[in-house]
Design an enzyme around this catalytic site. Structure first.
Site, PDB file in Angstrom:
ATOM      1  N   LYS A 166       0.851  -1.202   0.000  1.00  0.00           N
ATOM      2  CA  LYS A 166       0.000   0.000   0.000  1.00  0.00           C
ATOM      3  C   LYS A 166       0.884   1.250   0.000  1.00  0.00           C
ATOM      4  O   LYS A 166       1.969   1.252   0.591  1.00  0.00           O
ATOM      5  CB  LYS A 166      -0.904  -0.033   1.237  1.00  0.00           C
ATOM      6  CG  LYS A 166      -1.982   1.045   1.274  1.00  0.00           C
ATOM      7  CD  LYS A 166      -2.860   0.886   2.529  1.00  0.00           C
ATOM      8  CE  LYS A 166      -3.953   1.948   2.596  1.00  0.00           C
ATOM      9  NZ  LYS A 166      -4.811   1.798   3.795  1.00  0.00           N
TER      10      LYS A 166
ATOM     11  N   SER B 263      -9.915   1.770   2.933  1.00  0.00           N
ATOM     12  CA  SER B 263      -9.015   2.559   2.107  1.00  0.00           C
ATOM     13  C   SER B 263      -7.960   1.743   1.356  1.00  0.00           C
ATOM     14  O   SER B 263      -7.383   2.244   0.387  1.00  0.00           O
ATOM     15  CB  SER B 263      -8.298   3.576   2.988  1.00  0.00           C
ATOM     16  OG  SER B 263      -7.435   2.919   3.896  1.00  0.00           O
TER      17      SER B 263
ATOM     18  N   SER C 297     -10.266  -0.669   7.103  1.00  0.00           N
ATOM     19  CA  SER C 297      -9.648  -0.412   5.790  1.00  0.00           C
ATOM     20  C   SER C 297      -8.971  -1.611   5.123  1.00  0.00           C
ATOM     21  O   SER C 297      -8.615  -1.530   3.952  1.00  0.00           O
ATOM     22  CB  SER C 297      -8.611   0.700   5.912  1.00  0.00           C
ATOM     23  OG  SER C 297      -9.240   1.948   5.866  1.00  0.00           O
TER      24      SER C 297
END
Lengths: 481, 103
Positions: A78, A153, A177
């Site tokens: 990420k 997210s 997330s």
């Protein structure tokens, strides 16, 4: 050899046999990325040359039998993890050209274990959002339906694993997330107990909730990565002082027999999509059949979760984002006429609306006049929630719910606010949670269920999830696209 | 007790405290609308009886984290890396606008 459908464990077996090299596996990932990423847009940037070089080094180590625990395994990262010498933007214009001066602790640990980083994945700006639509760079799609959100997210990481561009990925989880997009993309997504994994070198959102976690296709693969990335790090002061723990221990024979599973009474109070309600009911039956005892637990404070999360998260956001001042790194506005003006313009010009709204709300709830009624009050209601969950854990071992009460929506639409309160409670109370895929909806979209365990009971969480995974009936060989 | 509300003036003060510029009236109106919607969260949290409860500050068992008092100098390389990221610098310093302004 066809490798995109291999789990981490299967891939490592082939490495050990000499039937597959890391270079080949990594090349296959990039082949799949070339084919799929233009549509799904999971990756913001790939690092092919560096990855292939690392893979070749891993192959030499595997051959010499000196490889680490994840030697040669490709992994997506990420965009809020620092990899030394590489860009970390947190999907924000503020950090567009930010080059990480050092490795995050988990990156250090993964490098030592031999994992090969494929590239950085898209996310909501500074992880603020649940759809990945708040990225300043790209709109990531759900690989199972390109018109819909992948969740967020960590939507880039979830969709990269879900579409088999990577066998596994790192993400961060502040209010679901990892575990919400994992359910939407049909993969296993895990958030540890607060303090189990160091956050040093990760872009902070809300520090009392943030945790690093993983995506992969199996519980065992998850446990494998977590065994590598967990453990003490003095640079994250809340990190538990654990030495090495092998979380894969006992997973092969894990059983649900005599485990007491708590089902929150409050699940009935919220609208749940029919496909999810059916899949959840079926999952409960399967768990029962394995000898688990199902009981009802009562946690009335679930209803405060959205409000608690918003108030506390925004407060912490306003404090964390204060470090983005345009002085030491990041974007500096050329339009400032004084120091204060320069701060104000640097943020205004480089941050997205969602981030700015959260900063303002957070600043408001922490203001001297409002602090007691807003932030302090929220932290007391948080205690109420934690006490009720602890009370529930006197009667059960795990709490079991759907990973989301709603299927992924189309771009531009919003999810119902209560859709993720049952997984968000994990962050408010510092508990470990894991999403395991359980079924496909009639429209061929994956659905996930979620186990929530006691704090620092992560090993047992993996065992329950692994035992369930065996009987879940989820077809892991099904490919989107 | 009075409900929480974000007035024009309050928004201006909050934005100044956050050192966040508000572009124009259109953005201001959007903030006011969204933030006042969010005020409902604060009201919801006034409901439960929490008279006996302390605020949660940590979910971990509070403990001291000890380490040996050894100075670990920052490697030159890291210093350089950090300075590379600076939007404006002079020598080995970050360069900023004048802090003290003549009134």
């Amino acid at each position: 050899m066809e490798t995109i459908n291999l789990t981490i464990e299967e891939m490592q077996k082939e490495f050990a046999k000499g039937a597959l090299t890391s270079v080949e596996a990594v090349k296959n990932c990039y082949k799949r990325i070339d084919a799929v990423n233009p549509k799904v847009k999971s990756f913001l940037q790939i690092r092919k040359e560096k990855a292939l070089k690392a893979a070749a080094e891993s192959d030499a180590k595997i051959k010499a039998k000196t490889g680490g625990a994840l030697e040669g395994v490709p992994i997506a990262i990420k965009d809020n993890f620092m990899i030394k010498g590489e860009i970390m933007s947190s999907a924000s214009k503020y950090l567009e050209n930010f080059i990480s001066p050092y490795d995050a602790d988990v990156i250090e640990k993964l490098k030592k274990a031999g994992a090969v980083f494929l590239g950085r994945t898209n996310m909501d700006e500074f992880a603020m959002g649940g759809s990945t639509e708040n990225s300043a760079y790209a709109k990531t799609a759900n690989p199972w339906d390109l018109e819909r959100i992948p969740g967020g997210s960590s939507g880039g990481s979830a969709s990269a694993v879900g579409s088999r561009m990577a066998p596994c990925a790192l993400g961060s989880d502040t209010g679901g997330s990892i575990r919400q997009p994992a359910g939407f993309c049909g993969v296993v997504g895990y958030k540890p107990s607060y303090g189990l994994i160091s956050r040093y070198g990760i872009c902070a959102l809300a520090s009392s909730f943030d945790q690093v976690g993983t995506f992969s296709h199996t519980v065992k693969g998850t446990a494998k990565i977590v065994s590598v990335i967990s453990g003490k790090d003095y640079r994250d002061p809340v990190c538990e002082p654990n030495d090495y723990i092998d979380y894969t221990d006992g997973l092969d024979n894990a059983s649900l027999k005599n485990i007491v599973i708590g089902v929150p009474k409050q699940l009935n109070e919220y609208e749940t999509d029919a496909a999810i309600a059916d899949a959840y009911k079926d999952a409960l039956e399967r768990i029962k059949k394995q000898g688990a005892k199902i009981i009802e637990v009562n946690i009335p404070a679930y209803k405060y979760v959205p409000a608690l999360y918003k108030v506390i998260m925004c407060a912490e956001v306003s404090a964390n984002i204060a470090t983005f001042d345009g002085i030491r790194y990041g974007y500096r506005s050329p339009n400032g006429i004084s120091l204060n003006d320069e701060y104000a313009k640097s943020r205004a010009e480089s941050l997205g609306y969602e981030v700015k709204k959260r900063i303002l709300f957070g600043t408001y709830v922490l203001g001297a006049k409002n602090y007691y009624r807003c932030y302090h009050q929220a932290q007391r209601v948080r205690t109420l929630l934690i006490n009720q969950i602890e009370e529930a854990y006197k009667q059960c071992d795990m709490i079991f719910t759907p990973a989301s009460l709603q299927m992924p929506v189309k771009f531009g639409e919003s999810l119902r606010e209560e859709s993720d309160i049952f997984i968000m409670a994990a962050n408010l109370a510092g508990l470990p949670g894991i999403t395991v895929p359980c079924a496909f909806s009639p429209k061929n979209a994956p659905i996930g269920v979620h186990f929530l365990a006691k704090r620092l009971d992560d090993a047992n969480l993996f065992k329950a999830a692994a035992a369930y995974e065996k009987v879940a009936g989820f077809d892991n060989s099904k490919l989107p696209m | 007790m009075e409900k929480s509300f974000m007035s024009n003036e309050e928004l201006k003060n909050t934005a100044f405290m956050a050192r966040l510029d508000i572009k124009d009236d259109k953005e201001k109106e959007k903030y006011l609308k969204d933030l006042n919607n969010m005020m409902a969260y604060i009201e919801v949290l006034q409901e439960p009886d929490i008279s006996n409860l302390k605020p949660t500050t940590h979910v971990t068992k509070l403990r001291n984290v000890w380490r040996d008092d050894i100075v670990k100098p920052c490697p030159q390389e890291v210093r350089e890396q950090i300075l590379i990221a600076a939007p404006d610098k002079e020598g080995s310093f970050f360069k900023v606008k004048k802090v003290i302004e003549a009134q």
